[in-house]
Design a protein around this motif. Structure first.
Motif, PDB file in Angstrom:
ATOM      1  N   GLY A 112       0.816  -1.223   0.000  1.00  0.00           N
ATOM      2  CA  GLY A 112       0.000   0.000   0.000  1.00  0.00           C
ATOM      3  C   GLY A 112       0.840   1.260   0.000  1.00  0.00           C
ATOM      4  N   THR A 113       1.874   1.267   0.811  1.00  0.00           N
ATOM      5  CA  THR A 113       2.785   2.420   0.864  1.00  0.00           C
ATOM      6  C   THR A 113       3.503   2.584  -0.463  1.00  0.00           C
ATOM      7  OG1 THR A 113       3.070   2.255   3.260  1.00  0.00           O
ATOM      8  CG2 THR A 113       4.832   3.351   2.031  1.00  0.00           C
ATOM      9  N   ILE A 114       3.942   1.475  -1.030  1.00  0.00           N
ATOM     10  CA  ILE A 114       4.635   1.519  -2.318  1.00  0.00           C
ATOM     11  C   ILE A 114       3.713   2.085  -3.395  1.00  0.00           C
ATOM     12  CG2 ILE A 114       5.561   0.066  -4.167  1.00  0.00           C
ATOM     13  CD1 ILE A 114       6.818  -1.648  -1.868  1.00  0.00           C
ATOM     14  N   LEU A 115       2.472   1.617  -3.452  1.00  0.00           N
ATOM     15  CA  LEU A 115       1.531   2.137  -4.452  1.00  0.00           C
ATOM     16  C   LEU A 115       1.348   3.639  -4.290  1.00  0.00           C
ATOM     17  CD1 LEU A 115      -0.400   1.677  -6.804  1.00  0.00           C
ATOM     18  CD2 LEU A 115      -2.201   1.225  -5.115  1.00  0.00           C
ATOM     19  N   SER A 130      -0.174  -1.719 -15.879  1.00  0.00           N
ATOM     20  CA  SER A 130      -1.099  -2.814 -15.590  1.00  0.00           C
ATOM     21  C   SER A 130      -2.460  -2.225 -15.252  1.00  0.00           C
ATOM     22  CB  SER A 130      -0.547  -3.607 -14.392  1.00  0.00           C
ATOM     23  OG  SER A 130      -1.529  -4.409 -13.811  1.00  0.00           O
ATOM     24  N   PRO A 131      -3.538  -2.956 -15.563  1.00  0.00           N
ATOM     25  CA  PRO A 131      -4.864  -2.456 -15.190  1.00  0.00           C
ATOM     26  C   PRO A 131      -5.046  -2.397 -13.669  1.00  0.00           C
ATOM     27  CG  PRO A 131      -5.035  -4.498 -16.493  1.00  0.00           C
ATOM     28  CD  PRO A 131      -3.591  -4.163 -16.357  1.00  0.00           C
ATOM     29  N   ASP A 132      -4.301  -3.215 -12.929  1.00  0.00           N
ATOM     30  CA  ASP A 132      -4.399  -3.232 -11.471  1.00  0.00           C
ATOM     31  C   ASP A 132      -2.993  -3.142 -10.874  1.00  0.00           C
ATOM     32  OD1 ASP A 132      -4.872  -3.632  -8.789  1.00  0.00           O
ATOM     33  OD2 ASP A 132      -6.082  -5.461  -9.059  1.00  0.00           O
ATOM     34  N   PRO A 133      -2.456  -1.913 -10.751  1.00  0.00           N
ATOM     35  CA  PRO A 133      -1.082  -1.743 -10.264  1.00  0.00           C
ATOM     36  C   PRO A 133      -0.857  -2.338  -8.868  1.00  0.00           C
ATOM     37  CG  PRO A 133      -1.913   0.336 -11.116  1.00  0.00           C
ATOM     38  CD  PRO A 133      -3.058  -0.632 -11.118  1.00  0.00           C
ATOM     39  N   PHE A 134      -1.867  -2.261  -7.985  1.00  0.00           N
ATOM     40  CA  PHE A 134      -1.701  -2.804  -6.640  1.00  0.00           C
ATOM     41  C   PHE A 134      -1.485  -4.322  -6.691  1.00  0.00           C
ATOM     42  CE2 PHE A 134      -3.326  -4.354  -2.502  1.00  0.00           C
ATOM     43  CZ  PHE A 134      -2.421  -3.708  -1.680  1.00  0.00           C
ATOM     44  N   ALA A 135      -2.280  -5.010  -7.509  1.00  0.00           N
ATOM     45  CA  ALA A 135      -2.110  -6.463  -7.655  1.00  0.00           C
ATOM     46  C   ALA A 135      -0.747  -6.777  -8.263  1.00  0.00           C
ATOM     47  CB  ALA A 135      -3.232  -7.044  -8.520  1.00  0.00           C
ATOM     48  N   ARG A 136      -0.296  -5.949  -9.199  1.00  0.00           N
ATOM     49  CA  ARG A 136       1.024  -6.149  -9.826  1.00  0.00           C
ATOM     50  C   ARG A 136       2.135  -5.970  -8.795  1.00  0.00           C
ATOM     51  NH1 ARG A 136       4.172  -8.686 -13.212  1.00  0.00           N
ATOM     52  NH2 ARG A 136       5.617  -7.399 -14.378  1.00  0.00           N
ATOM     53  N   ILE A 137       2.002  -4.958  -7.938  1.00  0.00           N
ATOM     54  CA  ILE A 137       2.986  -4.741  -6.873  1.00  0.00           C
ATOM     55  C   ILE A 137       3.027  -5.957  -5.952  1.00  0.00           C
ATOM     56  CG2 ILE A 137       3.445  -3.405  -4.758  1.00  0.00           C
ATOM     57  CD1 ILE A 137       2.429  -0.917  -6.349  1.00  0.00           C
ATOM     58  N   GLN A 139       2.138  -9.045  -6.549  1.00  0.00           N
ATOM     59  CA  GLN A 139       2.684 -10.196  -7.264  1.00  0.00           C
ATOM     60  C   GLN A 139       4.209 -10.106  -7.349  1.00  0.00           C
ATOM     61  OE1 GLN A 139       1.847 -10.187 -11.450  1.00  0.00           O
ATOM     62  NE2 GLN A 139       3.189 -11.923 -11.843  1.00  0.00           N
ATOM     63  N   LEU A 140       4.717  -8.958  -7.797  1.00  0.00           N
ATOM     64  CA  LEU A 140       6.161  -8.782  -7.934  1.00  0.00           C
ATOM     65  C   LEU A 140       6.872  -8.871  -6.582  1.00  0.00           C
ATOM     66  CD1 LEU A 140       6.344  -5.941 -10.615  1.00  0.00           C
ATOM     67  CD2 LEU A 140       7.123  -8.311 -10.896  1.00  0.00           C
ATOM     68  N   MET A 141       6.251  -8.321  -5.542  1.00  0.00           N
ATOM     69  CA  MET A 141       6.868  -8.385  -4.215  1.00  0.00           C
ATOM     70  C   MET A 141       6.947  -9.827  -3.715  1.00  0.00           C
ATOM     71  SD  MET A 141       5.639  -4.997  -2.154  1.00  0.00           S
ATOM     72  CE  MET A 141       6.760  -5.294  -0.784  1.00  0.00           C
ATOM     73  N   ARG A 142       5.895 -10.606  -3.953  1.00  0.00           N
ATOM     74  CA  ARG A 142       5.918 -12.027  -3.561  1.00  0.00           C
ATOM     75  C   ARG A 142       7.055 -12.762  -4.282  1.00  0.00           C
ATOM     76  NH1 ARG A 142       0.408 -11.630  -3.787  1.00  0.00           N
ATOM     77  NH2 ARG A 142       0.354 -12.399  -5.914  1.00  0.00           N
ATOM     78  N   GLU A 143       7.213 -12.465  -5.572  1.00  0.00           N
ATOM     79  CA  GLU A 143       8.266 -13.113  -6.363  1.00  0.00           C
ATOM     80  C   GLU A 143       9.661 -12.696  -5.906  1.00  0.00           C
ATOM     81  OE1 GLU A 143       7.412 -11.983 -10.401  1.00  0.00           O
ATOM     82  OE2 GLU A 143       5.537 -13.129 -10.448  1.00  0.00           O
ATOM     83  N   ARG A 144       9.806 -11.432  -5.555  1.00  0.00           N
ATOM     84  CA  ARG A 144      11.134 -10.893  -5.262  1.00  0.00           C
ATOM     85  C   ARG A 144      11.541 -10.989  -3.794  1.00  0.00           C
ATOM     86  NH1 ARG A 144      11.283  -5.423  -9.002  1.00  0.00           N
ATOM     87  NH2 ARG A 144      11.099  -6.493 -11.021  1.00  0.00           N
TER      88      ARG A 144
END
Length: 181
Positions: A112-115, A130-137, A139-144
């Motif tokens: 949330g802070t990042i968004l 992305s149509p949903d930047p929060f979901a993209r954040i 997803q990427l955070m989980r991966e990284r």
């Protein structure tokens, strides 16, 4: 000649976009009397193009190659605080080179802070198209996250002022140096 007391003469900051690597890196460099380089800005100056334009016109693969070349060059420098791009540390070759050079400090904040932070300048964040930047954040955070966890030190920027974060990083760097790493 005056000798400056500092825990280290080289440090890299990693973490997801929007955690504050550039702003904190600049202040950390000032506090440690070191040079500061933001890796993305360094690449932009070398190429004469913004990161977004490099992604758009030359592709992510070209950007990642330029990034790897810059990491190789800058990891040989001294008296430097290096602020990495959010994906720099994900590359195994970059990560190995940076961890060997060390120390690497991972900065953390909530999705949330990042968004909120990255929404201030959305055109500069090609990874969030992305149509949903929060979901993209998320997803990427989980991966990284497992990759960022490999950094030597970890500091949260969540709800904190920059001087407080810088002070904690410096304290942790003194501990790092005392441990003889």
């Amino acid at each position: 000649m005056i000798e400056i007391q500092r825990p280290v003469t080289w440090v890299a900051l990693t973490g997801f976009m929007g955690v504050g690597k550039s702003r904190i890196g600049r202040e950390l460099a000032r506090a440690l009397t070191l040079h500061f380089i933001d890796l993305d800005r360094y690449i932009e100056r070398q190429m004469g193009l913004s990161v977004a334009d490099i992604f758009h016109h030359l592709g992510e693969a070209t950007f990642r190659q330029l990034e790897a070349e810059a990491v190789e060059e800058l990891s040989r420098k001294d008296y430097l605080v290096l602020s990495l791009g959010g994906g720099t540390f994900v590359n195994p070759q970059n990560r190995a080179r940076l961890l060997a050079r060390g120390p690497v400090v991972a900065l953390w904040a909530s999705p949330g802070t990042i968004l909120e932070r990255v929404s201030r300048r959305p055109g500069e964040r090609p990874m969030l198209k992305s149509p949903d930047p929060f979901a993209r954040i998320q997803q990427l955070m989980r991966e990284r996250e497992p990759i960022y966890r490999q950094a030597h030190l970890h500091v949260s920027t969540e709800g904190r002022r920059i001087p407080e974060v810088v002070e904690e990083i410096i304290e942790r760097l003194w501990d790092y140096a005392a441990a003889g790493r």
